[in-house]
Write a protein that holds these residues in place. Structure first.
Motif, PDB file in Angstrom:
ATOM      1  N   VAL A 140       0.904  -1.082  -0.010  1.00  0.00           N
ATOM      2  CA  VAL A 140      -0.144   0.086   0.060  1.00  0.00           C
ATOM      3  C   VAL A 140       0.743   1.238  -0.071  1.00  0.00           C
ATOM      4  O   VAL A 140       1.818   1.319   0.844  1.00  0.00           O
ATOM      5  N   ARG A 141       0.322   2.265  -0.690  1.00  0.00           N
ATOM      6  CA  ARG A 141       1.526   3.428  -1.000  1.00  0.00           C
ATOM      7  C   ARG A 141       0.118   4.460  -0.656  1.00  0.00           C
ATOM      8  O   ARG A 141      -0.975   4.267  -0.868  1.00  0.00           O
ATOM      9  N   PRO A 142       0.789   5.570  -0.092  1.00  0.00           N
ATOM     10  CA  PRO A 142      -0.189   6.822   0.085  1.00  0.00           C
ATOM     11  C   PRO A 142      -1.020   6.940  -1.295  1.00  0.00           C
ATOM     12  O   PRO A 142      -0.383   7.236  -2.158  1.00  0.00           O
ATOM     13  N   LEU A 143      -2.134   7.633  -1.144  1.00  0.00           N
ATOM     14  CA  LEU A 143      -3.153   7.820  -2.346  1.00  0.00           C
ATOM     15  C   LEU A 143      -3.739   9.180  -2.071  1.00  0.00           C
ATOM     16  O   LEU A 143      -4.573   9.310  -1.008  1.00  0.00           O
ATOM     17  N   ILE A 144      -3.446  10.427  -2.760  1.00  0.00           N
ATOM     18  CA  ILE A 144      -4.330  11.460  -2.669  1.00  0.00           C
ATOM     19  C   ILE A 144      -5.203  11.557  -3.701  1.00  0.00           C
ATOM     20  O   ILE A 144      -5.253  11.250  -4.998  1.00  0.00           O
ATOM     21  N   VAL A 145      -6.647  12.020  -3.140  1.00  0.00           N
ATOM     22  CA  VAL A 145      -7.895  12.405  -4.151  1.00  0.00           C
ATOM     23  C   VAL A 145      -8.184  13.668  -3.494  1.00  0.00           C
ATOM     24  O   VAL A 145      -7.800  14.335  -2.462  1.00  0.00           O
ATOM     25  N   MET A 146      -9.253  14.254  -4.397  1.00  0.00           N
ATOM     26  CA  MET A 146      -9.640  15.687  -4.052  1.00  0.00           C
ATOM     27  C   MET A 146     -10.747  15.711  -2.836  1.00  0.00           C
ATOM     28  O   MET A 146     -10.836  16.972  -2.409  1.00  0.00           O
ATOM     29  N   THR A 147     -11.514  14.737  -3.001  1.00  0.00           N
ATOM     30  CA  THR A 147     -12.761  15.126  -2.196  1.00  0.00           C
ATOM     31  C   THR A 147     -13.008  13.618  -1.214  1.00  0.00           C
ATOM     32  O   THR A 147     -12.626  12.746  -1.631  1.00  0.00           O
ATOM     33  N   ASP A 148     -13.664  13.913  -0.188  1.00  0.00           N
ATOM     34  CA  ASP A 148     -14.222  12.800   0.926  1.00  0.00           C
ATOM     35  C   ASP A 148     -14.972  11.844  -0.268  1.00  0.00           C
ATOM     36  O   ASP A 148     -15.030  10.610   0.090  1.00  0.00           O
ATOM     37  N   TYR A 149     -15.699  12.447  -1.053  1.00  0.00           N
ATOM     38  CA  TYR A 149     -16.488  11.509  -1.973  1.00  0.00           C
ATOM     39  C   TYR A 149     -15.766  10.212  -2.879  1.00  0.00           C
ATOM     40  O   TYR A 149     -15.960   9.259  -2.645  1.00  0.00           O
ATOM     41  N   SER A 150     -14.618  10.618  -3.393  1.00  0.00           N
ATOM     42  CA  SER A 150     -13.791   9.763  -4.116  1.00  0.00           C
ATOM     43  C   SER A 150     -12.959   8.947  -3.110  1.00  0.00           C
ATOM     44  O   SER A 150     -12.847   7.843  -3.311  1.00  0.00           O
ATOM     45  N   ARG A 151     -12.685   9.482  -2.022  1.00  0.00           N
ATOM     46  CA  ARG A 151     -11.759   8.794  -1.089  1.00  0.00           C
ATOM     47  C   ARG A 151     -12.882   7.612  -0.470  1.00  0.00           C
ATOM     48  O   ARG A 151     -12.391   6.500  -0.511  1.00  0.00           O
ATOM     49  N   ASN A 152     -14.109   7.918  -0.064  1.00  0.00           N
ATOM     50  CA  ASN A 152     -14.862   7.055   0.370  1.00  0.00           C
ATOM     51  C   ASN A 152     -15.139   5.733  -0.591  1.00  0.00           C
ATOM     52  O   ASN A 152     -15.517   4.440  -0.234  1.00  0.00           O
ATOM     53  N   LYS A 153     -15.269   6.126  -1.779  1.00  0.00           N
ATOM     54  CA  LYS A 153     -15.439   5.325  -2.931  1.00  0.00           C
ATOM     55  C   LYS A 153     -14.455   4.383  -3.304  1.00  0.00           C
ATOM     56  O   LYS A 153     -14.254   3.122  -3.175  1.00  0.00           O
ATOM     57  N   LEU A 154     -13.164   4.671  -3.073  1.00  0.00           N
ATOM     58  CA  LEU A 154     -11.921   4.128  -3.066  1.00  0.00           C
ATOM     59  C   LEU A 154     -11.687   3.122  -2.065  1.00  0.00           C
ATOM     60  O   LEU A 154     -11.545   1.979  -1.916  1.00  0.00           O
ATOM     61  N   VAL A 155     -12.295   3.636  -0.802  1.00  0.00           N
ATOM     62  CA  VAL A 155     -12.243   2.912   0.373  1.00  0.00           C
ATOM     63  C   VAL A 155     -13.294   1.801   0.432  1.00  0.00           C
ATOM     64  O   VAL A 155     -12.948   0.464   0.843  1.00  0.00           O
ATOM     65  N   GLU A 156     -14.300   1.948  -0.061  1.00  0.00           N
ATOM     66  CA  GLU A 156     -15.558   0.890  -0.357  1.00  0.00           C
ATOM     67  C   GLU A 156     -15.142  -0.146  -1.226  1.00  0.00           C
ATOM     68  O   GLU A 156     -15.450  -1.363  -1.154  1.00  0.00           O
ATOM     69  N   ASN A 157     -13.949   0.077  -2.044  1.00  0.00           N
ATOM     70  CA  ASN A 157     -13.553  -0.695  -3.004  1.00  0.00           C
ATOM     71  C   ASN A 157     -12.384  -1.656  -2.727  1.00  0.00           C
ATOM     72  O   ASN A 157     -11.523  -2.135  -3.357  1.00  0.00           O
TER      73      ASN A 157
END
Length: 376
Positions: A140-157
């Protein structure tokens, strides 16, 4: 993330005495290098082959780079870059765009040229759970996105929450502009002190220009005083003739005021300061939080945008969101702001509040650096 975000983060790194450089990926090998202010930029061949990857490794060694922020392509994560970590390099991923939904993309595809929409279609057709699985297979490497929406979607997956960081673009420090507005002064008489909705950006289908013009036609019938001002940015290679013909055929064309060349900061400042509200009816948002939306909040102006997604959630606090590609709903939102003074005042206050609490570019750069330092 737009070029501007990468530039500002790198600029802040430089000002904080971190040696930083932007590597600009090219399809063909070139050897250009230049500077924008404090920031060095160097062209590199995109590492789409083993030989290109070796050339990138040589550049990284030559520049003595310790941390590499790398943009992810939804079609195929370039996990082969992790081979370079054997030299002590640390890789941090970032997603330039956003998490797009199936319905949103296919609805937009009906209104856009296939070439423009293909990258978005490629994202939603692929298995994003498999994308995450492949991305984390080598660790796992750090991953930067712009919003909580995209972050939550990535975490869900499947992406680990502790390694996924939501960091928006930054805001400018307030500048006092001495130069007088030129274009605004020329248009002042045409506007006649009437309220106007403002659009600024290039005239492109992806930005919902057709839907905006259709919506304004409806609004203009019900509000005899309202106007629409379009600051159409003249990007290289952009042909605006289609939009000029469309506006010329409209019954309310006399109430649509267009500037077909890019305006300077002083003019944009005056147009924003004096507008009623800003329209950002994107069909698809290439950058999840457009810098123009943050700029609008600075002036205490509501935004009418599209959602739901990361952009919509950000706008929703100080504006109204409508479904993508819906002139009818867009017109209803415009009419609601015009008729509901209490709602309008509430959104104006909220815009100022959102802007005051929004991070500066310095703070954003520190968060990018901190995300990398959390890597284990």
């Amino acid at each position: 993330m737009p070029w501007r975000t990468i530039y500002e983060v790198c600029r802040c790194f430089c000002l904080a005495d971190h040696t930083s450089i932007i590597l600009s990926g090219k399809q063909r090998e070139v050897k250009n290098e230049w500077a924008i202010g404090h920031v060095r930029v160097r062209d590199v061949l995109k590492p789409k082959s083993d030989s290109a990857l070796k050339k990138l490794a040589h550049v990284l060694k030559e520049e003595d780079i310790d941390i590499l922020y790398w943009p992810l392509d939804w079609r195929s994560p370039r996990t082969d870059l992790l081979q370079l970590e054997i030299t002590g390099l640390r890789v941090t991923w970032y997603i330039p765009g956003a998490w797009y939904g199936h319905g949103q993309v296919f609805k937009a595809a009906a209104h856009m040229r296939s070439k423009a929409v293909l990258p978005y279609v490629a994202q939603v057709l692929g298995s994003r759970r498999q994308f995450v699985k492949k991305l984390t297979a080598g660790g796992v490497r750090p991953l930067i996105v712009m919003t909580d929406y995209s972050r939550n979607k990535l975490v869900e997956n499947g992406y680990p929450p502790s390694a996924c960081h939501s960091i928006p673009p930054g805001k400018e420090k307030l500048l006092i502009l001495d130069e007088p507005p030129v274009v605004f002064n020329e248009f002042r008489n045409d506007l006649q002190g009437k309220p106007y909705f403002l659009f600024f950006g290039p005239p492109q289908k992806i930005r919902g220009v057709a839907e905006m013009l259709s919506a304004f036609k409806t609004v203009a019938r019900q509000h005899p005083d309202i106007k629409l001002v379009c600051l159409f940015r003249s990007d290289p290679g952009l042909d605006a003739s289609h939009w000029k013909r469309m506006i010329e055929r409209m019954d309310c064309k006399d109430r649509i005021h267009c500037i077909w060349t890019s305006v300077g900061p002083a003019d944009l400042d005056y147009f924003l300061r004096n507008c009623f509200a800003v329209l950002k009816p994107f069909l698809l948002v290439p950058s999840e939080i457009p810098l123009a939306v943050i700029e609008t909040a600075e002036y205490g102006k509501p935004v009418i945008g599209t959602g739901p997604d990361g952009t919509g959630k950000f706008i929703g606090d100080f504006g109204l969101t409508v479904p993508f590609a819906s002139p009818k709903k867009l017109a209803q939102a415009m009419l609601e702001l015009l008729s509901n003074k209490e709602l309008y005042s509430e959104k104006c206050r909220a815009a100022k509040h959102v802007y005051e609490g929004h991070p500066t570019w310095d703070e954003v750069a520190n968060r990018w650096l901190k995300a990398t330092q959390l890597q284990t």
